[in-house]
Structures are given as structure tokens and as C-alpha cells.
Design a protein around this motif. Structure first.
Motif, PDB file in Angstrom:
ATOM      1  N   ARG A 126       0.838  -1.198   0.000  1.00 37.23           N
ATOM      2  CA  ARG A 126       0.000   0.000   0.000  1.00 37.23           C
ATOM      3  C   ARG A 126       0.874   1.250   0.000  1.00 37.23           C
ATOM      4  N   GLY A 127       0.418   2.250  -0.705  1.00 33.43           N
ATOM      5  CA  GLY A 127       1.185   3.481  -0.772  1.00 33.43           C
ATOM      6  C   GLY A 127       0.426   4.550  -1.535  1.00 33.43           C
ATOM      7  N   ILE A 128       1.178   5.481  -2.071  1.00 34.96           N
ATOM      8  CA  ILE A 128       0.609   6.613  -2.805  1.00 34.96           C
ATOM      9  C   ILE A 128       1.001   6.496  -4.270  1.00 34.96           C
ATOM     10  N   ALA A 129       0.089   6.838  -5.150  1.00 26.83           N
ATOM     11  CA  ALA A 129       0.394   6.898  -6.585  1.00 26.83           C
ATOM     12  C   ALA A 129       0.405   8.360  -7.026  1.00 26.83           C
ATOM     13  N   THR A 130       1.471   8.718  -7.721  1.00 26.87           N
ATOM     14  CA  THR A 130       1.590  10.043  -8.336  1.00 26.87           C
ATOM     15  C   THR A 130       1.759   9.818  -9.837  1.00 26.87           C
ATOM     16  N   HIS A 131       1.967  10.869 -10.602  1.00 25.20           N
ATOM     17  CA  HIS A 131       2.162  10.672 -12.050  1.00 25.20           C
ATOM     18  C   HIS A 131       3.263  11.583 -12.569  1.00 25.20           C
ATOM     19  N   ALA A 174      -8.712   3.217  -4.687  1.00 27.94           N
ATOM     20  CA  ALA A 174      -9.778   3.040  -3.700  1.00 27.94           C
ATOM     21  C   ALA A 174     -11.158   2.977  -4.354  1.00 27.94           C
ATOM     22  N   ASN A 175     -11.306   3.574  -5.550  1.00 29.55           N
ATOM     23  CA  ASN A 175     -12.595   3.570  -6.239  1.00 29.55           C
ATOM     24  C   ASN A 175     -12.856   2.268  -6.991  1.00 29.55           C
ATOM     25  N   GLY A 176     -11.917   1.295  -6.915  1.00 26.23           N
ATOM     26  CA  GLY A 176     -12.091  -0.002  -7.569  1.00 26.23           C
ATOM     27  C   GLY A 176     -11.435  -0.112  -8.929  1.00 26.23           C
ATOM     28  N   ALA A 177     -10.975   1.018  -9.495  1.00 23.01           N
ATOM     29  CA  ALA A 177     -10.299   0.978 -10.796  1.00 23.01           C
ATOM     30  C   ALA A 177      -8.922   0.327 -10.641  1.00 23.01           C
ATOM     31  N   SER A 178      -8.448  -0.289 -11.728  1.00 21.16           N
ATOM     32  CA  SER A 178      -7.135  -0.948 -11.683  1.00 21.16           C
ATOM     33  C   SER A 178      -6.416  -0.802 -13.017  1.00 21.16           C
ATOM     34  N   VAL A 179      -5.106  -0.994 -12.989  1.00 21.79           N
ATOM     35  CA  VAL A 179      -4.291  -0.928 -14.194  1.00 21.79           C
ATOM     36  C   VAL A 179      -3.045  -1.787 -13.985  1.00 21.79           C
ATOM     37  N   THR A 180      -2.574  -2.408 -15.065  1.00 28.02           N
ATOM     38  CA  THR A 180      -1.340  -3.200 -15.008  1.00 28.02           C
ATOM     39  C   THR A 180      -0.212  -2.393 -15.631  1.00 28.02           C
ATOM     40  N   VAL A 181       0.882  -2.260 -14.907  1.00 27.16           N
ATOM     41  CA  VAL A 181       2.020  -1.478 -15.396  1.00 27.16           C
ATOM     42  C   VAL A 181       3.295  -2.307 -15.290  1.00 27.16           C
ATOM     43  N   ILE A 214      -3.059   9.808  -5.068  1.00 31.64           N
ATOM     44  CA  ILE A 214      -4.168   8.978  -4.593  1.00 31.64           C
ATOM     45  C   ILE A 214      -3.616   7.749  -3.865  1.00 31.64           C
ATOM     46  N   PRO A 215      -4.351   7.250  -2.868  1.00 26.01           N
ATOM     47  CA  PRO A 215      -3.915   6.022  -2.202  1.00 26.01           C
ATOM     48  C   PRO A 215      -4.171   4.810  -3.103  1.00 26.01           C
ATOM     49  N   VAL A 216      -3.227   3.902  -3.150  1.00 22.05           N
ATOM     50  CA  VAL A 216      -3.370   2.693  -3.984  1.00 22.05           C
ATOM     51  C   VAL A 216      -2.823   1.479  -3.239  1.00 22.05           C
ATOM     52  N   SER A 217      -3.173   0.320  -3.758  1.00 17.99           N
ATOM     53  CA  SER A 217      -2.539  -0.933  -3.339  1.00 17.99           C
ATOM     54  C   SER A 217      -2.015  -1.595  -4.606  1.00 17.99           C
ATOM     55  N   TRP A 218      -0.946  -2.319  -4.491  1.00 16.73           N
ATOM     56  CA  TRP A 218      -0.388  -2.966  -5.675  1.00 16.73           C
ATOM     57  C   TRP A 218       0.284  -4.298  -5.314  1.00 16.73           C
ATOM     58  N   SER A 219       0.361  -5.184  -6.304  1.00 15.67           N
ATOM     59  CA  SER A 219       0.959  -6.500  -6.089  1.00 15.67           C
ATOM     60  C   SER A 219       1.632  -6.976  -7.371  1.00 15.67           C
ATOM     61  N   LEU A 220       2.530  -7.925  -7.204  1.00 14.44           N
ATOM     62  CA  LEU A 220       3.318  -8.449  -8.318  1.00 14.44           C
ATOM     63  C   LEU A 220       2.488  -9.396  -9.176  1.00 14.44           C
ATOM     64  N   LEU A 221       2.698  -9.319 -10.495  1.00 12.65           N
ATOM     65  CA  LEU A 221       2.004 -10.191 -11.441  1.00 12.65           C
ATOM     66  C   LEU A 221       3.000 -11.042 -12.215  1.00 12.65           C
ATOM     67  N   SER A 222       2.513 -12.200 -12.697  1.00  8.12           N
ATOM     68  CA  SER A 222       3.262 -13.023 -13.647  1.00  8.12           C
ATOM     69  C   SER A 222       2.355 -13.145 -14.871  1.00  8.12           C
ATOM     70  N   PRO A 223       2.436 -12.195 -15.807  1.00 10.37           N
ATOM     71  CA  PRO A 223       1.424 -12.082 -16.863  1.00 10.37           C
ATOM     72  C   PRO A 223       1.555 -13.130 -17.959  1.00 10.37           C
ATOM     73  N   ALA A 224       0.480 -13.305 -18.680  1.00  6.65           N
ATOM     74  CA  ALA A 224       0.507 -14.142 -19.878  1.00  6.65           C
ATOM     75  C   ALA A 224       1.196 -13.340 -20.980  1.00  6.65           C
ATOM     76  N   THR A 225       2.072 -13.996 -21.718  1.00  5.79           N
ATOM     77  CA  THR A 225       2.763 -13.320 -22.818  1.00  5.79           C
ATOM     78  C   THR A 225       3.286 -14.348 -23.801  1.00  5.79           C
ATOM     79  N   SER A 226       3.331 -13.963 -25.058  1.00  2.00           N
ATOM     80  CA  SER A 226       3.894 -14.840 -26.085  1.00  2.00           C
ATOM     81  C   SER A 226       5.327 -14.451 -26.414  1.00  2.00           C
TER      82      SER A 226
END
Length: 320
Positions: A126-131, A174-181, A214-226
Motif C-alpha cells: 500500500r502506498g501513494i500513486a503520483t504521475h 480506492a474507487n475499484g479501478a485498476s491498471v497493469t504497469v 491517490i492512495p493505492v494498493s499494488w501487487s506483483l504479477l506473472s502475466p501471460a505473454t507470447s
């Protein structure tokens, strides 16, 4: 008649005397026999002497028997104990030991990451997201232009000398929106641990740019990729000195090693995400890549071509 009557009483006296004498002699004889029998040099010594040769069996027979009596008891105890250790190896013999080796080299249990640094799979941070203006998506990880601008700069602490480079993160607001980066850059201090500096394009998926922080939560992914992993030698590399970089890896990279002297030599990772061989060891030879889960990929025949991205045919397995 008088004399005859006088003699009759004397005869009994002689018999009494003889009887008393016989009794006395018998008593004396009995007493002497007892004294003789009980004296130190008497018959009992002869008995002891007879038992003497039997000392190895006679008087010591009892101790020997006493020793033998525990002996059978002592033997069962070790014999009961010895099957224990014997069965333990039998239950887990040396043969199954190779089993962990394939698991380690192939893929540990889902979520296991023995080589992970600060950023670990299965953990929500958990932390803060800036841009920020990410331009073409390039940054401290030295990847060059990104195919898309869904990128992020990791805070200095969690960047961990480029260990976070290439990591895919699922970021939630916090509003439920998400994005993969994908991490391609470093956010220097005062970015705090847990903070992500997202490209404007990625931030806009979570909230309006005017929100700023904005406050966010984030976690590590192992994405599908070709895609497969690629290798690039740093500009200026040669057989005498080289910097090696891995690109397009699905999971965060933990180690890069080069073949040296019949074994593998681990190279040091820099903050700009290249692994250096200062004396040229392994430059142009076989490479071994290891992700945070312990999976190893071996790449052969990658020549030293500075600045050129050279695709391979390997990729780390996906971890769900």
C-alpha cells in the motif's frame, strides 16, 4: 547273705560310672569334632579350595549371571532403537532427494520466491500513486522506448538497485479501478516506500490527473505473454569487458551468470540494470538467467553485438 547283699549294690555303681564315662567321652569327642571342623584350617577351607578353581564359575557365576541378565535386556533396547533410524532413512531415502532439484530448476510451488528481494509475489503493498511525463517509456532500467506507456517508476527503496526492473504490477485505486504497469524507471527520494510514480497514461486509468496523489494498493504479477526473453550487450562491450542485459522476462530477474571454467560465475547488477563482467569473463559465451522463483534458463551462442537486441527462444514459466 550279708556279703551277698553288700555286693549287689556295687554292680549298678560300675554300670553308672561306665555310662557316665561313655557320655563324657562322647561329648568331648563331639566338642573336639566341632572345634576341628570350625577351625580356620579345617574342612571348610578344603571346600573353599575346591571351589577356588571354580572361581571362574562358582562365586563369579552369580555376578556373571547378573551381567548376562541385563545383557539380554540391553540388547533389545539397541535393537529396538536401531530399527528407528533404519526406518527413517527408508521412509525418506536418498533417492527422492533429486526431486527437489527438478522442482527448484523448473518451478517451485505457486507464490514461492526464494530469490525475491523487497517485492515479493502474493504480497499486497500500500502506498501513494503520483504521475509523471514518461515520454517514450524509457527510464533508469535502460530498456529504451516502451511498446506502450503503461509504465511506472518504482520508489528508490523498492527499486533495490534495479531488482524491480521489468516487474509487472497490478495497481488498484480506492474507487475499484485498476491498471497493469511495468516497472521501467526509478522514482528518487522523496518517493517513499510503497509509492509508485505512474505515467500519466497509467494514472488516468485510476483517477483524473488533477487528483495528483491517490492512495493505492499494488501487487506483483506473472502475466501471460507470447514474447521470449532477449539479450542485449551494452554499448562498448567486447571480449575484454561487457555489460549484459535481459529484456522481456515475464518474472523479475534475480541473477545473470556466465559460463566460466566449467562452472557459472554470477555477475554484479548495476543500478542501470546491466550485469557487468569487468575482465571479460563469459562475454559472448553461454548465459544463465534465474528469476525470483528460482527457475533457470540457459542461453547459448549469444555473440557480443553492442546495442543490439537479440531474441532467444526461452521464457520463464507463468506463476499463478
Amino acid at each position: 547273705m550279708a556279703s551277698a547283699s553288700h555286693r549287689r549294690p556295687r554292680a549298678p555303681r560300675k554300670r553308672r560310672t561306665a555310662l557316665v564315662s561313655a557320655v563324657v567321652v562322647a561329648a568331648v569327642g563331639l566338642l573336639l569334632s566341632l572345634v576341628f571342623a570350625l577351625r580356620p584350617g579345617g574342612a571348610p577351607d578344603t571346600v573353599r579350595t575346591a571351589a577356588g578353581p571354580g572361581d571362574h564359575g562358582g562365586p563369579r557365576t552369580a555376578p556373571t549371571a547378573a551381567k548376562r541378565t541385563p545383557a539380554p535386556k540391553a540388547k533389545p533396547e539397541p535393537s529396538h532403537a536401531s530399527p528407528g533410524p533404519t526406518r527413517t532413512p527408508t521412509a525418506a531415502p536418498a533417492r527422492p532427494s533429486p526431486a527437489p532439484t527438478p522442482r527448484t530448476s523448473a518451478r517451485p510451488a505457486s507464490g514461492a520466491a526464494p530469490l525475491a528481494g523487497r517485492v515479493k509475489p502474493g504480497v499486497t503493498y500500500r502506498g501513494i500513486a503520483t504521475h509523471y511525463d514518461a515520454a517514450d517509456g524509457d527510464g533508469a532500467c535502460s530498456y529504451g522506448p516502451s511498446p506502450d506507456l503503461m509504465v511506472a517508476a518504482m520508489n528508490h527503496t523498492d527499486y533495490e538497485t534495479s531488482a524491480a526492473c521489468g516487474a509487472y504490477l497490478l495497481v488498484r485505486a480506492a474507487n475499484g479501478a485498476s491498471v497493469t504497469v511495468r516497472v521501467t524507471n526509478e522514482c528518487p527520494l522523496p518517493c517513499a516506500p510503497g509509492q509508485l510514480d505512474l505515467s500519466k497514461e497509467a494514472f488516468a486509468k485510476l483517477a483524473g490527473l488533477s487528483a495528483g496523489r491517490i492512495p493505492v494498493s499494488w501487487s506483483l504479477l506473472s502475466p501471460a505473454t507470447s514474447d521470449t526473453v532477449s539479450i542485449r550487450y551494452k554499448t562498448g562491450s567486447s571480449r575484454h569487458w561487457c555489460g549484459i542485459q535481459a529484456l522481456g522476462h515475464r518474472n523479475p530477474l534475480a541473477r545473470l551468470e556466465v559460463r566460466a571454467g566449467g562452472g557459472w560465475q554470477r555477475l554484479t547488477r548495476t543500478g542501470y540494470n546491466y550485469f557487468l563482467s569487468p575482465d571479460g569473463t563469459g562475454c559472448g559465451g553461454s548465459l544463465r538467467l534465474t528469476d525470483i522463483h528460482g527457475e533457470r534458463l540457459t542461453v547459448d551462442g549469444v555473440p557480443v553485438r553492442p546495442g543490439v537486441v537479440q531474441p532467444t527462444r526461452v521464457q520463464f514459466a507463468r506463476v499463478m
